[in-house]
Scaffold this motif. Structure first.
Motif, PDB file in Angstrom:
ATOM      1  N   ASP A  40      -5.977  18.282  -2.437  1.00  0.00           N
ATOM      2  CA  ASP A  40      -4.603  18.305  -1.777  1.00  0.00           C
ATOM      3  C   ASP A  40      -4.805  16.922  -1.105  1.00  0.00           C
ATOM      4  N   PRO A  41      -3.572  15.962  -1.637  1.00  0.00           N
ATOM      5  CA  PRO A  41      -3.687  14.557  -1.053  1.00  0.00           C
ATOM      6  C   PRO A  41      -3.746  14.373   0.488  1.00  0.00           C
ATOM      7  N   ALA A  42      -3.030  15.304   0.991  1.00  0.00           N
ATOM      8  CA  ALA A  42      -2.979  15.173   2.673  1.00  0.00           C
ATOM      9  C   ALA A  42      -4.199  15.484   3.068  1.00  0.00           C
ATOM     10  N   ALA A  43      -5.033  16.384   2.728  1.00  0.00           N
ATOM     11  CA  ALA A  43      -6.254  16.487   3.224  1.00  0.00           C
ATOM     12  C   ALA A  43      -7.010  15.385   2.870  1.00  0.00           C
ATOM     13  N   ARG A  44      -7.337  14.620   1.878  1.00  0.00           N
ATOM     14  CA  ARG A  44      -8.051  13.559   1.637  1.00  0.00           C
ATOM     15  C   ARG A  44      -7.609  12.549   2.499  1.00  0.00           C
ATOM     16  N   LYS A  45      -6.431  12.324   2.628  1.00  0.00           N
ATOM     17  CA  LYS A  45      -5.807  11.170   3.253  1.00  0.00           C
ATOM     18  C   LYS A  45      -6.512  11.495   4.951  1.00  0.00           C
ATOM     19  N   LYS A  46      -6.468  12.668   5.374  1.00  0.00           N
ATOM     20  CA  LYS A  46      -6.692  12.938   6.618  1.00  0.00           C
ATOM     21  C   LYS A  46      -8.284  12.742   7.079  1.00  0.00           C
ATOM     22  N   PHE A  47      -9.070  13.049   5.902  1.00  0.00           N
ATOM     23  CA  PHE A  47     -10.517  12.671   5.938  1.00  0.00           C
ATOM     24  C   PHE A  47     -10.615  11.198   5.716  1.00  0.00           C
ATOM     25  N   GLU A  48     -10.022  10.689   4.910  1.00  0.00           N
ATOM     26  CA  GLU A  48     -10.353   9.366   4.807  1.00  0.00           C
ATOM     27  C   GLU A  48      -9.989   8.534   6.130  1.00  0.00           C
ATOM     28  N   GLU A  49      -9.041   8.732   6.684  1.00  0.00           N
ATOM     29  CA  GLU A  49      -8.827   8.447   8.135  1.00  0.00           C
ATOM     30  C   GLU A  49      -9.998   8.673   8.935  1.00  0.00           C
ATOM     31  N   ALA A  50     -10.202   9.971   9.240  1.00  0.00           N
ATOM     32  CA  ALA A  50     -11.373  10.218   9.963  1.00  0.00           C
ATOM     33  C   ALA A  50     -12.901   9.779   9.724  1.00  0.00           C
ATOM     34  N   TRP A  51     -12.907   9.632   8.677  1.00  0.00           N
ATOM     35  CA  TRP A  51     -14.285   9.238   8.325  1.00  0.00           C
ATOM     36  C   TRP A  51     -14.265   7.651   7.999  1.00  0.00           C
ATOM     37  N   GLY A  52     -13.053   7.049   7.996  1.00  0.00           N
ATOM     38  CA  GLY A  52     -13.057   5.598   7.697  1.00  0.00           C
ATOM     39  C   GLY A  52     -13.569   5.230   6.407  1.00  0.00           C
TER      40      GLY A  52
END
Lengths: 376, 528
Positions: free
Chosen positions: B203-215
């Protein structure tokens, strides 16, 4: 007065159908001493310590087995009640090897213990439940000394031939809590009352040793025993209640997630019990939960990182081992890409560890090759 | 589990299939036995006459691996005799017509020879089960550890939906999880296709969320390998580095000869553990970890309850918390992770980044834990799922299943079926319980449990050492002759190395979950 309330010590309390006097009193914060009562099981009224005075009743009534009734006037603390309880305690103390109170002075179990240990020069043989014994606690509270009647000689030798539970019949007051715990709580149905009169004994399958019976060593009986009759063999003599702290945690074995109280002395677990009322297990444990804690103290624990060199594992520092791991993984990712790495997490370790491991694989290594034994 | 242990002692009907609860989940079984003592009915489906059978109203002694045949036959009767819940089926499910058509062929008469239970008993069971609503269905690895494991799970779900036993107290589909934190390891995303909280990597939205959270950038979108694929990858060098955290794969996986060959093929094997074991023999680096009660954290039990784990002792030597080890490796890759304790990891990341855990914070689980979903800090947690028949994806879908036999069945050369599992006094490969005073004394060796009939036929005496062989290996083990075991079957556990059932088990997998068929392979037993 019959307005749907019961009067206890002059104050009116509401009650629900089927509640006993003891249950209403307990809910109201009025303490009534009990020995045989085990919450959630059928009351037996065996010990008669919970007697109360009920107006109009010919005798004192056992509050654990008497249903509350509208208009009932109960006194939990009258002189007759106190006298009866003291007498009951004296009889129980004289029924077996209950010798912790001969001096009859003081109410602090530790002071009493230290004094006795000093007289004897050591404390090894003193009752293992000293300080954690309901009989001792009530005897001190009611001034019973165990010297009023001649002490009965033990009818049976102790059973010590299994690795986990000591059964010292000389300290058994036949309250039956263990029988209730085994049959009504855990439903293992291994023990019951045997023989009659002064020969009475709690027996396993026609009076066999526990390890030859249906006993599964859950230890619920030990947790229920109010005296030193049932003792956790692994922890005997390793601690006294005044030198342990209690830490709540979750069991490391199956997926039920039982709540345990770790009894910890000097940073070492010396005993485990179930957290009464704690969810999901409501105080219950199994053999592994109760007795399976000491693997962490094994001499075989890994104490330092190890690196294989010439076929043998040798000791290494954290920096050396972590640098090696990081360098090797970087090299492999560089040569073959991140999917040349794979990892399995641990289904026994904490959530936070699994979270970190998948974060490392996904966020740092950039592979989803992370799994664990999820489906087995 | 859709439902909770707290419902056990007031439930009125249980259907327990493929679960030896009194040994594998002893405390859960006590609440079930309490219910039975209070009048609840109990149907046990299991090839073995284990202790819970003593409390059952009906024991369906099915043949190993015939679960779908039995379950479809039960549904055949339930539909034929109109014993199902029509309101639940019409309002909350999809695919009933197709299910009806499929199970119409699975008559008790047709299924009886497959499952070894006569047709009339199947009818009696169906009627008994449907007579009380709701009923709790409990299962364990007897359902999942088959090549048809996923279909088995879907079939038990079909049965419970058909009876309207979903989304209600004292009902549900309740897999008792075998390990203390196997639920938690799934929840935390230690699976190839999901981040924690079951957020899909695709899910692209999930990946984006974790990319932002994890830097970070470029989180991979393709689901990764499952464990058996990883191990096969070691052999063909697709996987060059393998990190095993707290698993003794050399003893726990099917066909030990195959597993050890794979582990020996690893170019770089990292083992992170609390003891040396049969798996660390193949390790290039061993990292010493803090154990249970040596650090703070949380476990999640079968009923989705997140409970605290607390420190009582210090780890030996320089052993460290596992989360610290992962953080240190991340640092060496240039990633500075801020969280510096289990509590910070949970509160700041696990709860913050997953809607199901958002309301669970350490300060709320000081005493009893909370059950997810728990979406906000004023939410009390969720005791049972799918309330009012509301499923995660809308309506509950009946997935049609057909019985398939185990990958390896008994034949002239290997005439007995071996099934495996756990025993009361030990846990897995005994790395823990084998080092606990007393437990080894209560159970000091493995046995091959065999029926009196087969023992007599083979001339085996009680406690005699016998040779048990499959196409993959041989063990010499003490025979335990017991009526718990039906004729044609033997049963062993995987607690002891030399006599480990996994020398014999078959590395055949469910095609989707890649769960191995630990519950069925063909063996022969010989006198020595």
């Amino acid at each position: 007065m019959s307005d749907g309330t019961i009067s206890i010590n002059g104050k009116a309390y509401p009650f629900k159908p089927d509640q006993t006097i003891l249950e209403v009193a307990t809910e109201a914060g009025i303490s009534i001493p009990t020995l045989c009562h085990l919450k959630g099981t059928t009351p037996t009224g065996a010990c008669r310590l919970c007697v109360v005075e009920v107006k109009g009743a010919r005798n004192l009534l056992t509050s654990c087995s008497t249903p509350a009734a509208s208009g009932m006037e109960v006194n939990t603390d009258s002189p007759a009640v106190t006298q009866s309880r003291k007498m009951t305690l004296e009889l129980l103390l004289s029924s077996g090897n209950h010798d912790c109170l001969n001096e009859g002075s003081g109410t602090d179990t530790k002071v009493l213990f230290d004094a006795r240990a000093e007289i004897d020069g050591h404390s090894d043989h003193l009752c293992p439940s000293w300080g954690e014994c309901k009989l001792q606690e009530y005897a001190l509270a009611y001034g019973a000394t165990g010297t009023k009647y001649p002490r009965a000689k033990p009818a049976y030798p102790p059973e010590v031939n299994n690795p986990l539970i000591i059964r010292d019949f000389s300290r058994c007051i036949l309250c039956g809590r263990c029988v209730q715990a085994c049959n009504e709580v855990q439903v293992n149905e291994a023990i019951s009352y045997g023989y009659r009169g002064s020969e009475s004994k709690i027996v396993a399958l026609g009076d066999l040793p526990l390890f030859q019976s249906a006993c599964v060593f859950c230890g619920e009986c030990v947790q229920a025993c109010p005296t030193g009759a049932l003792v956790d063999k692994k922890s005997k003599g390793k601690w006294r209640p005044w030198d342990v702290e209690t830490i709540r945690t979750t069991c490391p074995y199956c997926g039920v997630g039982c709540q345990q109280s770790l009894h910890v002395k000097d940073g070492r677990i010396v005993k485990v019990t179930g957290v009464e009322e704690g969810l999901p297990n409501k105080g219950r444990l199994c053999v592994k939960g109760r007795f399976g804690y000491d693997f962490i103290y094994s001499d075989e624990r890994l104490t330092t990182p190890l690196i294989r060199e010439n076929g043998e594992l040798r000791e290494a520092s954290w920096d050396e081992a972590l640098d090696l791991v990081a360098d090797k993984l970087k090299e492999i990712i560089g040569e073959s890409g991140p999917d040349a790495l794979a990892g399995v997490s641990c289904a026994r370790s904490i959530n936070e560890d699994s979270y970190q491991m998948q974060k490392l694989f996904r966020g740092v290594f950039k592979t989803n090759n992370i799994d664990h034994c999820a489906r087995t | 589990m859709t439902n909770s242990f707290g419902e056990f002692d007031r439930a009125k009907m249980f259907f327990v299939i493929g679960s030896n609860m009194t040994e594998a989940h002893p405390v859960a079984s006590t609440f079930l036995k309490n219910a039975v003592k209070n009048g609840a009915k109990l149907i046990v489906a299991d090839p073995r006459k284990h202790k819970l059978v003593n409390y059952a109203d009906l024991h369906l002694r099915l043949k190993v691996g015939s679960d779908i045949a039995l379950l479809n036959a039960l549904m055949n009767v339930i539909i034929e005799e109109k014993l199902f819940d029509p309101a639940f089926v019409s309002e909350n499910t999809e695919g009933f017509e197709a299910l009806s058509e499929e199970v119409s062929r699975a008559t008790p008469e047709a299924m009886a020879p497959i499952c070894g239970i006569d047709a009339e008993t199947i009818r009696e069971a169906a009627r008994m089960l449907a007579s009380v609503s709701p009923a709790m269905l409990c299962y364990t690895l007897g359902i999942t550890e088959h090549t048809c494991g996923k279909n088995n799970v879907m079939t038990v779900a079909n049965l419970q939906m058909l009876l309207g036993n979903m989304g209600v107290e004292c009902g549900g589909v309740n897999p008792l999880r075998g390990q203390n934190n196997v639920q938690g390891a799934c929840d935390m995303g230690a699976l190839p296709g999901i981040f924690h909280g079951y957020q899909k990597v695709g899910d692209p939205a999930a990946r984006k969320k974790f990319e932002e959270a994890w830097g970070v950038t470029d989180l991979p979108e393709k689901p990764g390998l499952m464990m058996p694929e990883m191990m096969e990858g070691l052999e063909d060098k697709k996987v060059r580095a393998f990190w095993i955290f707290g698993e003794n794969l050399a003893n726990t996986e099917p066909d030990i000869h195959k597993v050890e060959h794979e582990l020996a093929s690893a170019e770089f094997l990292i083992c992170q553990d609390i003891f040396l074991n049969e798996t660390t023999k193949f390790a290039h680096v061993v990292l010493p970890a803090a154990a249970w009660s040596e650090n703070d954290g949380t476990f999640t039990n079968s009923e989705r309850r997140v409970s605290r784990v607390r420190t009582a002792s210090t780890p030996p030597g320089v052993a460290k918390p596992n989360w610290w080890i992962f953080k240190e490796i991340a640092k060496r890759f240039g990633h500075e992770w801020p969280a510096n304790s289990a509590q910070e990891i949970w509160d700041d990341e696990v709860a913050a980044l997953a809607p199901n855990f958002k309301g669970i914070t350490y300060d709320r689980i000081e005493n009893d834990g909370l059950q997810w979903p728990c979406p906000s800090t004023d939410h009390p947690g969720t005791v049972f799922l799918h309330k009012g028949g509301q499923f995660t994806h809308g309506k509950g879908v009946f997935n049609i299943t057909n019985w398939t036999p185990p990958a390896e069945i008994a034949d002239a050369e290997y005439p007995l079926v071996l099934s495996t599992g756990r025993r009361l006094y030990h846990y897995h490969t005994r790395t823990q319980t084998g080092r606990c005073e007393g437990l080894n004394d209560l159970l000091g060796e493995e046995t091959c449990d065999i029926s009196p009939t087969d023992a007599r036929r083979l001339g085996i005496q009680p406690q005699e050492t016998v040779r048990v062989s499959s196409r993959r290996g041989t063990v010499e083990v003490t025979a335990r002759i017991t009526p718990e075991i039906p004729e044609g079957m033997v049963w062993m556990a995987f607690h002891f190395r030399e006599t480990n059932a996994n020398w014999l088990t078959n590395a055949a997998y469910d095609p989707e979950t890649l769960t191995a068929e630990y519950k069925a392979c063909a063996v022969k037993v010989e006198k020595m």
